[in-house]
Write an enzyme that holds these catalytic residues in place. Structure first.
Site, PDB file in Angstrom:
ATOM      1  N   ARG A 159      13.466 -61.815 -15.856  1.00  0.00           N
ATOM      2  CA  ARG A 159      14.467 -61.563 -16.888  1.00  0.00           C
ATOM      3  C   ARG A 159      15.823 -61.348 -16.215  1.00  0.00           C
ATOM      4  NH1 ARG A 159       9.906 -58.372 -17.926  1.00  0.00           N
ATOM      5  NH2 ARG A 159       8.787 -58.895 -19.868  1.00  0.00           N
ATOM      6  N   LYS A 183       9.963 -54.078 -17.498  1.00  0.00           N
ATOM      7  CA  LYS A 183      10.036 -53.167 -18.633  1.00  0.00           C
ATOM      8  C   LYS A 183       9.102 -51.979 -18.420  1.00  0.00           C
ATOM      9  CE  LYS A 183      11.422 -56.481 -22.200  1.00  0.00           C
ATOM     10  NZ  LYS A 183      11.091 -57.059 -23.514  1.00  0.00           N
ATOM     11  N   HIS A 254      17.285 -66.847 -20.513  1.00  0.00           N
ATOM     12  CA  HIS A 254      15.900 -66.848 -20.981  1.00  0.00           C
ATOM     13  C   HIS A 254      15.349 -68.267 -21.073  1.00  0.00           C
ATOM     14  CE1 HIS A 254      14.012 -63.057 -21.679  1.00  0.00           C
ATOM     15  NE2 HIS A 254      13.224 -63.542 -22.607  1.00  0.00           N
ATOM     16  N   ARG A 257      13.584 -68.822 -17.949  1.00  0.00           N
ATOM     17  CA  ARG A 257      12.308 -68.099 -17.959  1.00  0.00           C
ATOM     18  C   ARG A 257      11.270 -68.876 -18.769  1.00  0.00           C
ATOM     19  NH1 ARG A 257      10.000 -62.915 -17.487  1.00  0.00           N
ATOM     20  NH2 ARG A 257       8.879 -62.110 -19.298  1.00  0.00           N
ATOM     21  N   HIS A 280       4.297 -59.875 -18.661  1.00  0.00           N
ATOM     22  CA  HIS A 280       3.919 -59.624 -20.054  1.00  0.00           C
ATOM     23  C   HIS A 280       2.783 -58.602 -20.105  1.00  0.00           C
ATOM     24  CE1 HIS A 280       5.518 -63.802 -21.461  1.00  0.00           C
ATOM     25  NE2 HIS A 280       6.448 -62.888 -21.476  1.00  0.00           N
ATOM     26  N   TYR A 289       3.590 -70.119 -24.732  1.00  0.00           N
ATOM     27  CA  TYR A 289       3.981 -71.221 -23.852  1.00  0.00           C
ATOM     28  C   TYR A 289       2.924 -72.325 -23.836  1.00  0.00           C
ATOM     29  CZ  TYR A 289       7.476 -67.904 -22.419  1.00  0.00           C
ATOM     30  OH  TYR A 289       8.515 -67.008 -22.434  1.00  0.00           O
TER      31      TYR A 289
END
Length: 308
Positions: A159, A183, A254, A257, A280, A289
């Site tokens: 990110r 995150k 993004h 990404r 994730h 994806y």
């Protein structure tokens, strides 16, 4: 209504929620700003309805708040996010005994419409890289930095905030791996390839020394004044590159990404490996994806097969 205009009990609650998000939840500054904007919107609406204390907040007020935004044309994805914020806020308030019952426990919002992310074709990525190579040939420090940032974004799928937060010591150039803090302060190790390694080495040898100052610290990527690069600067760099392509509506980091994830899966990478690379928490997030890849396969089939 801004925070200063809220009645004292509501303002105090917002400040407590902010401390909770920063402390216990370890949310990023960007995420905290988004949460607080939603809470300010909710409480501003509540004040207009005569509410002065958090314990006066009811499900009806929450529903009318979302309804007013829906009538104003707000996107369903934004409404879903704001409903989630309201539920998080009242759940926290209940835990802190600021309210006796949770009014948002039955709050619902329109379901998000899942859209496939913008993805570049591999040839488009090569065109972006070629333009960066041409700019870096002159050896300007910003051109060297931009090439290294874009190569790393595409190579690792990190990110933009993760990229901006990288320090030099986060890189193992011998093993070609990157230590990323994602995150929730979760750490992961991400591999990158030879082109990214060469671009980063060039930046560290010829680009970064030209920008570094006494305040640069260990930051891997620097801005023009020698401070750590800002995510907005990264977004601006990528936006210009994608616009220059002329044949894609995709914008922002993004896109790189999304493209990295899709190209990995197109090349036969395991779904769980891609999940780990992207950071994730849920495999379901990564599975979108596979839809991109299947969609591309279907289009190729329809274009090529005589009886498609």
């Amino acid at each position: 209504m801004d925070a200063e205009s809220l009645p004292a009990p509501l303002k105090s609650a917002v400040e407590g929620f902010e401390r909770y998000l920063h402390g216990e939840r370890a949310r990023s500054a960007h995420t905290v700003r988004a949460y607080l904007a939603d809470v300010h919107s909710l409480l501003g609406f509540a004040v207009q309805e005569g509410i002065r204390d958090l314990d006066q907040l009811e499900l009806g007020s929450l529903r009318r708040w979302l309804g007013a935004q829906s009538e104003a044309g707000m996107a369903r994805s934004t409404l879903a996010r704001r409903a989630a914020t309201a539920r998080a806020f009242t759940k926290w308030a209940l835990r802190e005994e600021l309210i006796a019952t949770d009014p948002a426990i039955r709050l619902q919002a329109p379901k998000r419409v899942k859209s496939l992310p913008g993805v570049l074709q591999q040839q488009q990525v090569l065109r972006v890289v070629d333009s960066l190579d041409a700019a870096a040939a002159d050896g300007g420090p910003l051109a060297l930095r931009d090439r290294a940032m874009v190569e790393l974004l595409y190579a690792t799928g990190v990110r933009v905030g993760e990229l901006a937060g990288l320090d030099i010591d986060d890189m193992d150039q011998d093993r070609r791996t990157l230590r990323v803090i994602g995150k929730g302060n979760k750490e992961r190790t991400v591999p990158f390839g030879v082109p990214a390694a060469l671009a980063i080495d060039d930046w560290l040898r010829r680009g970064r020394p030209a920008l570094v100052t006494a305040t640069s610290g260990p930051a891997l990527f620097l801005g023009v004044r020698g401070n750590r690069v800002d995510p907005r600067q990264v977004r601006a760099v990528v936006a210009v590159l994608l616009q220059a392509l002329g044949d894609t509506a995709a914008t922002g980091p993004h896109t790189l990404r999304h493209s990295a994830a899709t190209h990995l899966l197109d090349g036969g990478a395991d779904l769980r490996a891609v999940q780990e690379i992207l950071g994730h928490s849920s495999l379901a997030t990564t599975q979108i994806y596979t839809h991109v890849s299947v969609d591309r396969l279907r289009k190729s089939y329809q274009q090529a097969h005589p009886r498609a």
